[in-house]
Enzyme design. Structure first.
Site, mmCIF file in Angstrom:
data_model
loop_
_atom_site.group_PDB
_atom_site.id
_atom_site.type_symbol
_atom_site.label_atom_id
_atom_site.label_comp_id
_atom_site.label_asym_id
_atom_site.label_seq_id
_atom_site.Cartn_x
_atom_site.Cartn_y
_atom_site.Cartn_z
ATOM 1 N N HIS A 159 16.055 -4.334 -96.335
ATOM 2 C CA HIS A 159 16.083 -5.620 -97.021
ATOM 3 C C HIS A 159 16.738 -5.493 -98.407
ATOM 4 O O HIS A 159 17.705 -6.196 -98.716
ATOM 5 C CB HIS A 159 14.640 -6.125 -97.150
ATOM 6 N N GLU A 160 16.221 -4.563 -99.201
ATOM 7 C CA GLU A 160 16.732 -4.433 -100.568
ATOM 8 C C GLU A 160 18.175 -3.936 -100.577
ATOM 9 O O GLU A 160 18.976 -4.338 -101.420
ATOM 10 C CB GLU A 160 15.831 -3.525 -101.413
ATOM 11 N N HIS A 167 20.453 -6.884 -100.216
ATOM 12 C CA HIS A 167 20.724 -7.538 -101.509
ATOM 13 C C HIS A 167 21.718 -6.728 -102.346
ATOM 14 O O HIS A 167 22.672 -7.262 -102.904
ATOM 15 C CB HIS A 167 19.432 -7.665 -102.328
#
Ligand code: ZN
Length: 597
Positions: free
Chosen positions: A388-389, A392
């Site tokens: 997820h990170e 980003h």
């Protein structure tokens, strides 16, 4: 191994390299000392900003230099402080740059109003001038906001009332976080358990049904004791939004909020309608949950406990990085190579040590690495967090590399697309690799929770938010009775007849801080749906969509967010992308039922 005593015990390769921003404290101080001089240079343009294309370009260039320096100083200070939040020196440094930035912001607040006095025709000339091409979006947005700009006198009053008008939201936060006593309840073994904002969801995830029930009732019960005050703070906050929308000539508070991202109201309403049409799938999940948990009645406190026990496998960080790398392979070499840099260049601060900020985030700034803070545990959940990170951070990486500073930072409306796409790619990859039924069921259950939490629940919130603003606009009072009745009605509608509703749920609205964010939560749902579309196509090897997706990652805020997605193949003005997301959910339900049959 996921427990280290101090930061020095953590091997260097698992600590982020902030030295790439500033070598040492002296370098940071030297940077800070330049702020005043550059601010004065920008101030020098006062009164002559729009005199010519050249003067405007020069002013913007110096302002960009200033913004970059502030970002750099702030990023270093706050990342350093997050390593150990108890360190007062680092915290002081964050305060120092934050208050200097506020001061500079106030000193330069004349810029937009001065530009807005320029006739629109002239602004359009500026917008299209090649010399100002890096700033075309900024000028475009300024032109767009013109009809909502008031006279200097009114603007002054509007800025003066902003602080007193924020009292309702402040009161909510203080009541919830500081003044309200938190209950202690008994668990199934008769032991006392404190239920607070941090432990509430953990209690609801517990196997111990007695604890779940007690925590649910006592926690929401605490809110019910302050129901009139919470209703007043929410009412005050909604009236604040309505006031500004009227003062700025918008038809409604919701349209005023959507204006910032240029999102048509039909997108918001369409999202709610499409979710309504797919409530039967949520009801199907509820029936499945009832069956798996083996309960006679499925209650609202039974919705968070995992249906399938986390697969008992240890996933050390190195293995998680390999999983993520394998998962994103369908995105191609360029993406994989960039992602590999996050390890070799030490973007990531991996492990928890005492005092480190909790949770996970992707940070950095335009000129730095897109750093990531994690608190990695050796489990599957942490592997998904890493994916997820990195989603980003890679989005930042590509946008920063391909856009000028003023068009680089992507809006919240787009942010969760990249993170969720990575999570979904990891999901598909792990699912196809899964060797046991348990692992497959666990992955599907994890996915169900995402759908319930991000698509259904956030849209339920978005609908409630829309409705309570409309109520105020129509002159209906917001009281604990009207709020509670509407919230309970929506909740019953969303979850259907297979979930037993309870009195306590009519106070849940009181605990949701997002209702103070001004039409924010729907962006989680649209991002999530768009990501479902991308991930499925990318995983299935659709090279056209993959190429468009990579283009999307490079586009920052160079266009309106809706157009950015349309360009990439997802048109949210249509219900099709949301429907396609529900198809993924439906297939997952089919799979789960097939495996357990
Ligand atoms: Zn995120």
């Amino acid at each position: 191994m996921d427990q280290y005593q101090t930061r020095n015990d953590v091997p260097e390769k698992y600590r982020w390299n902030l030295g790439l921003i500033y070598q040492d404290q002296a370098a940071w101080d030297a940077g800070f000392s330049k702020l005043e001089n550059i601010t004065k240079q920008v101030e020098g343009f006062k009164g002559k900003l729009a005199q010519s294309t050249q003067s405007l370009q020069q002013a913007f260039e110096v302002q960009t230099e200033l913004e970059l320096l502030i970002e750099k100083l702030y990023t270093f200070a706050h990342h350093l402080s997050d390593q150990d939040t108890r360190d007062a020196t680092n915290l002081g440094q964050v305060d120092r740059i934050a208050s200097k930035a506020t001061e500079i912001g106030a000193r330069l607040s004349w810029m937009d109003p001065e530009l807005l006095e320029t006739p629109t025709d002239q602004l359009k000339i500026f917008q299209n001038d090649p010399l100002l091409k890096n700033y075309s979006r900024r000028i475009e947005n300024l032109i767009r906001s013109k009809p909502h700009q008031r006279s200097a006198e009114v603007e002054e009053i509007l800025s003066l009332v902003s602080e007193p008008l924020s009292s309702a939201s402040k009161a909510f936060s203080l009541l919830e976080n500081a003044d309200m006593p938190m209950p202690t309840v008994k668990d199934g073994a008769g032991k006392d358990v404190l239920v607070n904002h941090a432990t509430y969801i953990t209690c609801l995830e517990s196997d111990d049904r007695v604890l779940r029930k007690n925590a649910f009732e006592a926690y929401l019960g605490s809110f019910s004791q302050y129901k009139n005050t919470f209703a007043a703070t929410l009412d005050g906050n909604v009236k604040n939004h309505v006031f500004y929308s009227r003062a700025r000539n918008f038809k409604s508070a919701i349209e005023s909020s959507l204006f910032n991202d240029t999102i048509p109201l039909s997108v918001y309403n369409g999202l709610i309608d499409t979710v309504h049409q797919h409530l039967p799938l949520l009801h199907r999940l509820m029936r499945l949950r009832k069956k798996i948990l083996g309960v006679q009645d499925l209650n609202l406190y039974d919705l968070f406990v995992p249906m399938v026990k986390p697969a008992d496998i240890d996933i050390p960080y190195e293995q998680a990085t390999k999983m993520v790398l394998d998962g994103v392979k369908p995105l191609g070499e360029t993406y994989v190579n960039a992602l590999q840099k996050s390890f070799s260049e030490r973007w990531i601060d991996v492990y928890y040590t005492t005092g480190k900020r909790s949770g996970a985030y992707s940070g950095g700034m335009y000129q730095s690495k897109p750093y990531i803070l994690l608190n990695h545990k050796d489990n599957l959940g942490s592997a998904f967090t890493l994916a997820h990170e990195l989603g980003h951070s890679l989005h930042s990486y590509f946008s920063n590399a391909n856009q000028p500073h003023s068009k680089s930072s992507y809006p919240i409306f787009l942010a969760e697309v990249a993170s969720t796409t990575n999570e979904m790619l990891l999901h598909f990859h792990l699912y196809d690799q899964a060797k046991t039924k348990e692992m497959k069921l666990y992955l599907l259950d994890h996915l169900f929770n995402q759908f319930r939490g991000t698509l259904y629940r956030q849209v339920q919130f978005a609908e409630f938010e829309r409705d309570i603003h409309a109520m105020v606009e129509q002159g209906e009072p917001l009281t604990c009775q009207t709020l509670g009745a509407h919230y309970a009605k929506l909740n019953a509608h969303y979850y259907g007849k297979d979930v037993v509703q309870s009195e306590a749920i009519s106070y849940e609205w009181a605990r949701i801080p997002h209702f103070y964010y001004n039409f924010y939560v729907y962006k989680y749902s649209t991002s999530f749906a768009a990501a479902q579309y991308f991930a499925r196509k990318i995983y299935d090897g659709d090279t056209t969509i993959t190429e468009k997706y990579l283009q999307f990652l490079k586009s920052g805020s160079s266009r309106d967010p809706l157009d950015t997605l349309i360009e990439a193949g997802v048109d949210l003005r249509d219900s099709k992308p949301i429907e396609a997301a529900f198809k993924v959910f439906e297939q997952a339900l089919d799979e789960f039922e097939k495996i357990i049959a």
